[in-house]
Write a protein that holds these residues in place. Structure first.
Motif, PDB file in Angstrom:
ATOM      1  N   ASP A  94       0.835  -1.205   0.000  1.00  0.00           N
ATOM      2  CA  ASP A  94       0.000   0.000   0.000  1.00  0.00           C
ATOM      3  C   ASP A  94       0.873   1.260   0.000  1.00  0.00           C
ATOM      4  OD1 ASP A  94      -2.470   1.543   0.346  1.00  0.00           O
ATOM      5  OD2 ASP A  94      -1.787   1.864   2.391  1.00  0.00           O
ATOM      6  N   ASP A  95       1.946   1.252   0.797  1.00  0.00           N
ATOM      7  CA  ASP A  95       2.873   2.395   0.842  1.00  0.00           C
ATOM      8  C   ASP A  95       3.478   2.675  -0.531  1.00  0.00           C
ATOM      9  OD1 ASP A  95       2.482   2.763   3.515  1.00  0.00           O
ATOM     10  OD2 ASP A  95       4.406   1.925   4.159  1.00  0.00           O
ATOM     11  N   ALA A  96       3.896   1.607  -1.212  1.00  0.00           N
ATOM     12  CA  ALA A  96       4.515   1.750  -2.540  1.00  0.00           C
ATOM     13  C   ALA A  96       3.507   2.319  -3.541  1.00  0.00           C
ATOM     14  CB  ALA A  96       5.051   0.406  -3.030  1.00  0.00           C
ATOM     15  N   ALA A  97       2.282   1.772  -3.526  1.00  0.00           N
ATOM     16  CA  ALA A  97       1.237   2.247  -4.449  1.00  0.00           C
ATOM     17  C   ALA A  97       0.904   3.705  -4.179  1.00  0.00           C
ATOM     18  CB  ALA A  97      -0.019   1.383  -4.297  1.00  0.00           C
ATOM     19  N   ARG A  98       0.851   4.050  -2.884  1.00  0.00           N
ATOM     20  CA  ARG A  98       0.513   5.425  -2.508  1.00  0.00           C
ATOM     21  C   ARG A  98       1.618   6.400  -2.905  1.00  0.00           C
ATOM     22  NH1 ARG A  98      -1.554   6.210   3.474  1.00  0.00           N
ATOM     23  NH2 ARG A  98       0.311   4.964   3.693  1.00  0.00           N
ATOM     24  N   ALA A  99       2.868   5.946  -2.766  1.00  0.00           N
ATOM     25  CA  ALA A  99       4.011   6.800  -3.137  1.00  0.00           C
ATOM     26  C   ALA A  99       3.956   7.155  -4.623  1.00  0.00           C
ATOM     27  CB  ALA A  99       5.325   6.096  -2.805  1.00  0.00           C
ATOM     28  N   ILE A 100       3.563   6.175  -5.440  1.00  0.00           N
ATOM     29  CA  ILE A 100       3.470   6.415  -6.892  1.00  0.00           C
ATOM     30  C   ILE A 100       2.416   7.493  -7.190  1.00  0.00           C
ATOM     31  CG2 ILE A 100       2.684   5.330  -9.060  1.00  0.00           C
ATOM     32  CD1 ILE A 100       4.304   2.797  -7.929  1.00  0.00           C
ATOM     33  N   ILE A 101       1.311   7.458  -6.432  1.00  0.00           N
ATOM     34  CA  ILE A 101       0.254   8.468  -6.591  1.00  0.00           C
ATOM     35  C   ILE A 101       0.735   9.823  -6.072  1.00  0.00           C
ATOM     36  CG2 ILE A 101      -2.120   9.122  -5.937  1.00  0.00           C
ATOM     37  CD1 ILE A 101      -2.176   6.585  -7.603  1.00  0.00           C
ATOM     38  N   ILE A 102       1.269   9.828  -4.846  1.00  0.00           N
ATOM     39  CA  ILE A 102       1.698  11.089  -4.211  1.00  0.00           C
ATOM     40  C   ILE A 102       2.791  11.789  -5.027  1.00  0.00           C
ATOM     41  CG2 ILE A 102       2.873  12.048  -2.165  1.00  0.00           C
ATOM     42  CD1 ILE A 102       1.398   9.855  -0.514  1.00  0.00           C
ATOM     43  N   HIS A 166      23.697   6.713 -11.082  1.00  0.00           N
ATOM     44  CA  HIS A 166      24.666   6.758 -12.176  1.00  0.00           C
ATOM     45  C   HIS A 166      24.203   7.700 -13.286  1.00  0.00           C
ATOM     46  CE1 HIS A 166      26.756   5.290 -15.849  1.00  0.00           C
ATOM     47  NE2 HIS A 166      27.784   5.209 -15.005  1.00  0.00           N
ATOM     48  N   ASP A 167      22.888   7.660 -13.545  1.00  0.00           N
ATOM     49  CA  ASP A 167      22.344   8.461 -14.648  1.00  0.00           C
ATOM     50  C   ASP A 167      22.228   9.948 -14.309  1.00  0.00           C
ATOM     51  OD1 ASP A 167      22.248   6.184 -16.063  1.00  0.00           O
ATOM     52  OD2 ASP A 167      20.078   6.135 -16.382  1.00  0.00           O
ATOM     53  N   ALA A 168      22.520  10.283 -13.040  1.00  0.00           N
ATOM     54  CA  ALA A 168      22.523  11.684 -12.586  1.00  0.00           C
ATOM     55  C   ALA A 168      21.316  12.469 -13.110  1.00  0.00           C
ATOM     56  CB  ALA A 168      23.819  12.358 -13.007  1.00  0.00           C
ATOM     57  N   GLN A 169      20.112  11.908 -12.858  1.00  0.00           N
ATOM     58  CA  GLN A 169      18.902  12.630 -13.236  1.00  0.00           C
ATOM     59  C   GLN A 169      18.705  13.770 -12.241  1.00  0.00           C
ATOM     60  OE1 GLN A 169      15.695   9.632 -13.919  1.00  0.00           O
ATOM     61  NE2 GLN A 169      17.333   8.216 -13.476  1.00  0.00           N
ATOM     62  N   ASP A 170      17.637  14.530 -12.416  1.00  0.00           N
ATOM     63  CA  ASP A 170      17.411  15.623 -11.467  1.00  0.00           C
ATOM     64  C   ASP A 170      17.151  15.052 -10.064  1.00  0.00           C
ATOM     65  OD1 ASP A 170      14.100  15.978 -11.061  1.00  0.00           O
ATOM     66  OD2 ASP A 170      14.765  14.856 -12.828  1.00  0.00           O
ATOM     67  N   ALA A 171      17.485  15.836  -9.071  1.00  0.00           N
ATOM     68  CA  ALA A 171      17.434  15.388  -7.671  1.00  0.00           C
ATOM     69  C   ALA A 171      16.046  14.889  -7.267  1.00  0.00           C
ATOM     70  CB  ALA A 171      17.871  16.522  -6.750  1.00  0.00           C
ATOM     71  N   LEU A 172      15.011  15.537  -7.747  1.00  0.00           N
ATOM     72  CA  LEU A 172      13.648  15.163  -7.378  1.00  0.00           C
ATOM     73  C   LEU A 172      13.312  13.753  -7.853  1.00  0.00           C
ATOM     74  CD1 LEU A 172      11.256  16.356  -5.873  1.00  0.00           C
ATOM     75  CD2 LEU A 172      10.355  17.178  -8.049  1.00  0.00           C
ATOM     76  N   THR A 173      13.710  13.436  -9.067  1.00  0.00           N
ATOM     77  CA  THR A 173      13.478  12.091  -9.617  1.00  0.00           C
ATOM     78  C   THR A 173      14.203  11.040  -8.776  1.00  0.00           C
ATOM     79  OG1 THR A 173      13.261  13.003 -11.838  1.00  0.00           O
ATOM     80  CG2 THR A 173      13.684  10.646 -11.692  1.00  0.00           C
ATOM     81  N   VAL A 174      15.433  11.369  -8.413  1.00  0.00           N
ATOM     82  CA  VAL A 174      16.224  10.444  -7.582  1.00  0.00           C
ATOM     83  C   VAL A 174      15.520  10.198  -6.246  1.00  0.00           C
ATOM     84  CG1 VAL A 174      18.406  10.142  -6.327  1.00  0.00           C
ATOM     85  CG2 VAL A 174      18.439  11.034  -8.659  1.00  0.00           C
ATOM     86  N   ILE A 175      15.077  11.268  -5.602  1.00  0.00           N
ATOM     87  CA  ILE A 175      14.401  11.148  -4.296  1.00  0.00           C
ATOM     88  C   ILE A 175      13.129  10.302  -4.420  1.00  0.00           C
ATOM     89  CG2 ILE A 175      13.141  12.452  -2.516  1.00  0.00           C
ATOM     90  CD1 ILE A 175      15.219  14.762  -3.091  1.00  0.00           C
ATOM     91  N   LYS A 176      12.315  10.603  -5.430  1.00  0.00           N
ATOM     92  CA  LYS A 176      11.053   9.869  -5.644  1.00  0.00           C
ATOM     93  C   LYS A 176      11.304   8.373  -5.806  1.00  0.00           C
ATOM     94  CE  LYS A 176       8.258  13.359  -8.112  1.00  0.00           C
ATOM     95  NZ  LYS A 176       7.629  13.644  -9.414  1.00  0.00           N
ATOM     96  N   TRP A 177      12.180   8.038  -6.758  1.00  0.00           N
ATOM     97  CA  TRP A 177      12.376   6.622  -7.078  1.00  0.00           C
ATOM     98  C   TRP A 177      13.111   5.864  -5.980  1.00  0.00           C
ATOM     99  CZ3 TRP A 177       9.682   3.591  -9.885  1.00  0.00           C
ATOM    100  CH2 TRP A 177       8.954   4.121 -10.956  1.00  0.00           C
ATOM    101  N   GLU A 179      12.775   6.358  -2.850  1.00  0.00           N
ATOM    102  CA  GLU A 179      11.713   6.089  -1.867  1.00  0.00           C
ATOM    103  C   GLU A 179      10.837   4.912  -2.317  1.00  0.00           C
ATOM    104  OE1 GLU A 179       9.239   7.676   1.520  1.00  0.00           O
ATOM    105  OE2 GLU A 179      11.267   8.143   0.853  1.00  0.00           O
ATOM    106  N   ILE A 180      10.435   4.906  -3.579  1.00  0.00           N
ATOM    107  CA  ILE A 180       9.582   3.830  -4.109  1.00  0.00           C
ATOM    108  C   ILE A 180      10.325   2.492  -4.056  1.00  0.00           C
ATOM    109  CG2 ILE A 180       8.435   2.931  -6.196  1.00  0.00           C
ATOM    110  CD1 ILE A 180       7.883   5.980  -6.886  1.00  0.00           C
ATOM    111  N   TYR A 181      11.583   2.492  -4.509  1.00  0.00           N
ATOM    112  CA  TYR A 181      12.380   1.255  -4.471  1.00  0.00           C
ATOM    113  C   TYR A 181      12.516   0.720  -3.055  1.00  0.00           C
ATOM    114  CZ  TYR A 181      13.976   2.257  -9.284  1.00  0.00           C
ATOM    115  OH  TYR A 181      14.042   2.506 -10.630  1.00  0.00           O
ATOM    116  N   GLU A 182      12.709   1.617  -2.104  1.00  0.00           N
ATOM    117  CA  GLU A 182      12.892   1.188  -0.708  1.00  0.00           C
ATOM    118  C   GLU A 182      11.625   0.535  -0.160  1.00  0.00           C
ATOM    119  OE1 GLU A 182      14.397   4.665   1.271  1.00  0.00           O
ATOM    120  OE2 GLU A 182      16.456   4.269   0.603  1.00  0.00           O
ATOM    121  N   LYS A 183      10.477   1.060  -0.547  1.00  0.00           N
ATOM    122  CA  LYS A 183       9.206   0.476  -0.088  1.00  0.00           C
ATOM    123  C   LYS A 183       8.993  -0.900  -0.723  1.00  0.00           C
ATOM    124  CE  LYS A 183       7.049   4.971   0.767  1.00  0.00           C
ATOM    125  NZ  LYS A 183       7.167   4.926   2.226  1.00  0.00           N
TER     126      LYS A 183
END
Length: 206
Positions: A94-102, A166-177, A179-183
């Motif tokens: 549920d946390d992972a699904a919610r993170a994708i929405i949020i 490695h792909d050095a995307q923008d910081a926000l993308t890194v933070i989002k993903w 978090e999702i991966y960790e859940k």
């Protein structure tokens, strides 16, 4: 007469089985959600939330029964530990699904889909194990498969995190993903944790 009012041992097995059915359904919803190319994730997340509530209620039922039961199929602590660990799996899905929405994720990557596939397969194995817990059979090979799937989940996590940084995307993308991966990784770990609890219970009672 009084004895017939005692909750039967089997009721615990039935409640555990019901929980694993909810977990399997939540894992399947997550897999379908992450496979949906249209990005309309709200309905999936809502169904997962419903399954999470249903699991919470079952955990509460098990806890209430434990306080009233004189006879339990195995140690009270083990029953409590197993029910809360099973409940945690759905919470984490549920946390992972919610993170994708949020986080307003528009495009799901392959790593997340692979994770969802691992969680679904682990949930299926847990369901098969718990269903036969009353009269254990073929449990060892299923436990081995759960440990193998946890390793697969670890590999996905490390590859996903490595690529993310490695792909050095923008910081926000890194933070989002991250978090999702960790859940998702936490859900995989919790599945293995339940398998370990079941393994110790079986050893204790054989």
């Amino acid at each position: 007469m009084g004895l017939s009012l005692l909750p039967k041992e089997e009721q615990y097995f039935d409640l555990f089985t019901q929980m694993t059915l909810y977990i399997s359904s939540a894992a399947r919803e997550l897999k379908e959600m992450l496979a949906d190319k249209h990005g309309d994730y709200g309905e999936y997340a809502q169904r997962i939330k419903g399954l999470e509530h249903a699991c919470d209620e079952l955990t509460h039922t098990i806890s209430t029964r434990l306080n009233k039961s004189f006879i339990t199929p195995f140690d009270r602590e083990d029953i409590y530990m197993m029910s809360t660990a099973l409940d945690d799996i759905v919470d984490l899905i549920d946390d992972a699904a919610r993170a994708i929405i949020i986080f307003d994720v528009k495009e799901i990557n392959e790593y997340a889909r692979d994770f969802a596939s691992v969680i679904e397969r682990m949930a299926e194995q847990l369901k098969e194990i718990v269903t036969t817990l009353k009269r254990p059979r073929n449990i060892t090979q299923r436990l081995v498969e759960i440990h193998r799937l946890e390793n697969e989940g670890d590999d996905i996590y490390h590859a996903a995190i490595a690529e993310l940084f490695h792909d050095a995307q923008d910081a926000l993308t890194v933070i989002k993903w991250k978090e999702i991966y960790e859940k998702l990784e936490a859900a995989v770990d919790r599945c293995e944790n339940v398998a370990n609890i079941i393994e110790s219970v079986i050893i204790k009672h054989t």
